[in-house]
Design a protein around this motif. Structure first.
Motif, mmCIF file in Angstrom:
data_model
loop_
_atom_site.group_PDB
_atom_site.id
_atom_site.type_symbol
_atom_site.label_atom_id
_atom_site.label_comp_id
_atom_site.label_asym_id
_atom_site.label_seq_id
_atom_site.Cartn_x
_atom_site.Cartn_y
_atom_site.Cartn_z
ATOM 1 N N ASN A 140 2.718 -8.929 4.063
ATOM 2 C CA ASN A 140 3.926 -8.704 3.280
ATOM 3 C C ASN A 140 3.682 -7.658 2.198
ATOM 4 O OD1 ASN A 140 6.267 -8.828 1.799
ATOM 5 N ND2 ASN A 140 6.038 -10.942 1.211
ATOM 6 N N LEU A 141 2.546 -7.771 1.500
ATOM 7 C CA LEU A 141 2.204 -6.779 0.482
ATOM 8 C C LEU A 141 2.060 -5.391 1.094
ATOM 9 C CD1 LEU A 141 1.373 -5.975 -2.397
ATOM 10 C CD2 LEU A 141 -0.971 -6.569 -1.772
ATOM 11 N N ARG A 142 1.429 -5.308 2.253
ATOM 12 C CA ARG A 142 1.262 -4.007 2.912
ATOM 13 C C ARG A 142 2.605 -3.386 3.292
ATOM 14 N NH1 ARG A 142 -3.526 -2.795 6.330
ATOM 15 N NH2 ARG A 142 -2.184 -1.030 6.666
ATOM 16 N N THR A 143 3.547 -4.208 3.743
ATOM 17 C CA THR A 143 4.854 -3.657 4.090
ATOM 18 C C THR A 143 5.610 -3.193 2.856
ATOM 19 O OG1 THR A 143 5.869 -5.850 4.071
ATOM 20 C CG2 THR A 143 5.103 -5.019 6.177
ATOM 21 N N GLN A 144 5.463 -3.919 1.732
ATOM 22 C CA GLN A 144 6.126 -3.480 0.508
ATOM 23 C C GLN A 144 5.458 -2.241 -0.072
ATOM 24 O OE1 GLN A 144 6.916 -6.515 -2.388
ATOM 25 N NE2 GLN A 144 7.635 -7.948 -0.840
ATOM 26 N N MET A 145 4.167 -2.079 0.164
ATOM 27 C CA MET A 145 3.446 -0.915 -0.353
ATOM 28 C C MET A 145 3.605 0.315 0.545
ATOM 29 S SD MET A 145 1.739 -1.448 -3.230
ATOM 30 C CE MET A 145 0.381 -0.317 -3.176
ATOM 31 N N GLU A 146 4.351 0.180 1.619
ATOM 32 C CA GLU A 146 4.567 1.321 2.502
ATOM 33 C C GLU A 146 5.258 2.457 1.751
ATOM 34 O OE1 GLU A 146 6.639 2.246 6.778
ATOM 35 O OE2 GLU A 146 5.984 0.231 6.307
ATOM 36 N N TYR A 147 6.158 2.097 0.872
ATOM 37 C CA TYR A 147 6.809 3.077 0.005
ATOM 38 C C TYR A 147 6.193 2.918 -1.381
ATOM 39 C CZ TYR A 147 10.046 3.222 3.868
ATOM 40 O OH TYR A 147 10.588 3.339 5.111
ATOM 41 N N ARG A 148 5.016 3.472 -1.562
ATOM 42 C CA ARG A 148 4.226 3.249 -2.774
ATOM 43 C C ARG A 148 4.920 3.708 -4.043
ATOM 44 N NH1 ARG A 148 -1.789 2.765 -1.592
ATOM 45 N NH2 ARG A 148 -1.748 2.402 0.637
ATOM 46 N N PHE A 149 5.555 4.866 -3.986
ATOM 47 C CA PHE A 149 6.223 5.372 -5.185
ATOM 48 C C PHE A 149 7.295 4.398 -5.650
ATOM 49 C CE2 PHE A 149 9.476 7.944 -7.328
ATOM 50 C CZ PHE A 149 8.712 8.444 -8.367
ATOM 51 N N GLN A 150 8.113 3.931 -4.739
ATOM 52 C CA GLN A 150 9.166 2.976 -5.071
ATOM 53 C C GLN A 150 8.563 1.684 -5.622
ATOM 54 O OE1 GLN A 150 11.538 1.799 -1.725
ATOM 55 N NE2 GLN A 150 12.492 0.134 -2.826
ATOM 56 N N PHE A 151 7.485 1.210 -5.036
ATOM 57 C CA PHE A 151 6.830 -0.015 -5.476
ATOM 58 C C PHE A 151 6.340 0.121 -6.913
ATOM 59 C CE2 PHE A 151 3.032 -2.689 -5.858
ATOM 60 C CZ PHE A 151 3.531 -3.913 -5.450
ATOM 61 N N TRP A 152 5.632 1.212 -7.208
ATOM 62 C CA TRP A 152 5.076 1.389 -8.552
ATOM 63 C C TRP A 152 6.149 1.681 -9.587
ATOM 64 C CZ3 TRP A 152 0.751 -0.721 -9.464
ATOM 65 C CH2 TRP A 152 -0.202 -0.816 -8.468
ATOM 66 N N VAL A 153 7.167 2.425 -9.215
ATOM 67 C CA VAL A 153 8.271 2.686 -10.150
ATOM 68 C C VAL A 153 8.980 1.384 -10.497
ATOM 69 C CG1 VAL A 153 10.557 3.753 -10.327
ATOM 70 C CG2 VAL A 153 8.619 5.090 -9.546
ATOM 71 N N PHE A 154 9.186 0.541 -9.500
ATOM 72 C CA PHE A 154 9.843 -0.725 -9.775
ATOM 73 C C PHE A 154 8.983 -1.606 -10.678
ATOM 74 C CE2 PHE A 154 11.594 -4.942 -8.711
ATOM 75 C CZ PHE A 154 12.922 -4.678 -8.993
ATOM 76 N N LEU A 155 7.662 -1.604 -10.473
ATOM 77 C CA LEU A 155 6.778 -2.367 -11.354
ATOM 78 C C LEU A 155 6.833 -1.843 -12.786
ATOM 79 C CD1 LEU A 155 3.530 -3.042 -9.287
ATOM 80 C CD2 LEU A 155 5.192 -4.683 -10.110
ATOM 81 N N ILE A 156 6.863 -0.533 -12.950
ATOM 82 C CA ILE A 156 6.939 0.072 -14.282
ATOM 83 C C ILE A 156 8.268 -0.281 -14.943
ATOM 84 C CG2 ILE A 156 7.084 2.276 -15.514
ATOM 85 C CD1 ILE A 156 4.990 3.319 -13.459
ATOM 86 N N ILE A 157 9.344 -0.245 -14.173
ATOM 87 C CA ILE A 157 10.654 -0.601 -14.712
ATOM 88 C C ILE A 157 10.672 -2.061 -15.160
ATOM 89 C CG2 ILE A 157 13.067 -0.982 -14.066
ATOM 90 C CD1 ILE A 157 12.835 1.595 -12.386
ATOM 91 N N LYS A 158 10.075 -2.936 -14.372
ATOM 92 C CA LYS A 158 9.999 -4.348 -14.765
ATOM 93 C C LYS A 158 9.222 -4.510 -16.063
ATOM 94 C CE LYS A 158 11.912 -7.198 -11.871
ATOM 95 N NZ LYS A 158 12.911 -8.160 -12.255
ATOM 96 N N ALA A 159 8.089 -3.822 -16.188
ATOM 97 C CA ALA A 159 7.283 -3.913 -17.416
ATOM 98 C C ALA A 159 8.072 -3.393 -18.617
ATOM 99 C CB ALA A 159 5.988 -3.136 -17.246
ATOM 100 N N LEU A 160 8.797 -2.299 -18.420
ATOM 101 C CA LEU A 160 9.610 -1.762 -19.515
ATOM 102 C C LEU A 160 10.754 -2.709 -19.890
ATOM 103 C CD1 LEU A 160 9.780 2.028 -18.589
ATOM 104 C CD2 LEU A 160 8.500 0.945 -20.454
ATOM 105 N N SER A 161 11.314 -3.392 -18.916
ATOM 106 C CA SER A 161 12.390 -4.339 -19.239
ATOM 107 C C SER A 161 11.851 -5.521 -20.029
ATOM 108 C CB SER A 161 13.100 -4.799 -17.972
ATOM 109 O OG SER A 161 12.292 -5.683 -17.233
ATOM 110 N N TYR A 162 10.653 -6.018 -19.671
ATOM 111 C CA TYR A 162 10.045 -7.092 -20.453
ATOM 112 C C TYR A 162 9.734 -6.613 -21.867
ATOM 113 C CZ TYR A 162 9.378 -9.840 -16.188
ATOM 114 O OH TYR A 162 9.579 -10.560 -15.046
ATOM 115 N N LEU A 163 9.210 -5.415 -21.985
ATOM 116 C CA LEU A 163 8.879 -4.871 -23.296
ATOM 117 C C LEU A 163 10.133 -4.678 -24.148
ATOM 118 C CD1 LEU A 163 6.717 -3.697 -25.200
ATOM 119 C CD2 LEU A 163 7.169 -1.475 -24.143
ATOM 120 N N SER A 164 11.193 -4.175 -23.539
ATOM 121 C CA SER A 164 12.421 -3.951 -24.307
ATOM 122 C C SER A 164 13.049 -5.273 -24.752
ATOM 123 C CB SER A 164 13.420 -3.124 -23.499
ATOM 124 O OG SER A 164 13.872 -3.858 -22.384
ATOM 125 N N SER A 165 12.999 -6.296 -23.926
ATOM 126 C CA SER A 165 13.546 -7.581 -24.356
ATOM 127 C C SER A 165 12.689 -8.192 -25.467
ATOM 128 C CB SER A 165 13.681 -8.546 -23.181
ATOM 129 O OG SER A 165 12.433 -8.804 -22.598
#
Length: 118
Positions: free
Chosen positions: A14-39
């Motif tokens: 499952n992780l390998r299939t989600q990492m197939e689009y690596r840029f999207q995966f890492w951007v989404f992780l960064i966005i999540k971290a920024l949302s936690y930080l902003s809250s």
């Protein structure tokens, strides 16, 4: 207990299939971290302006907020994308696929639909 290696393998795939689009995966992780930080910053700014809520101090409110975020972060990857769509699987008939395999259907469903971005 004998199905643990199978569940780990399904989770890894499952992780390998989600990492197939690596840029999207890492951007989404960064966005999540920024949302936690902003809250966190929003709560801190509000509480620093009002010096707490009733008898609750800023550190006490931050601990409560951290507990809420921790429980959300622990529960969301396992349940939002798997259990949240269980009714769709049952209606479409795709849940039968999980029932015919030799491991627990619920564990199989969670392992195949685990969301790594929480």
């Amino acid at each position: 207990m004998k199905s643990i290696p199978i569940v780990l393998k399904l989770t890894y795939l499952n992780l390998r299939t989600q990492m197939e689009y690596r840029f999207q995966f890492w951007v989404f992780l960064i966005i999540k971290a920024l949302s936690y930080l902003s809250s966190y910053l929003t709560i801190w700014l509000i509480l620093s302006r009002f010096q707490g809520i009733a008898s609750w101090s800023i550190p006490e409110v931050m601990v409560l907020w951290a507990l809420v975020q921790l429980t959300y972060t622990l529960a969301a990857p396992f349940y939002f994308h798997s259990i949240g769509k269980l009714d769709e699987h049952i209606v479409k008939g795709t849940f039968d696929h999980y029932l015919t395999q030799p491991i627990n259907p619920l564990v199989n469903l969670i392992a195949r639909n685990l969301s790594w971005t929480y």
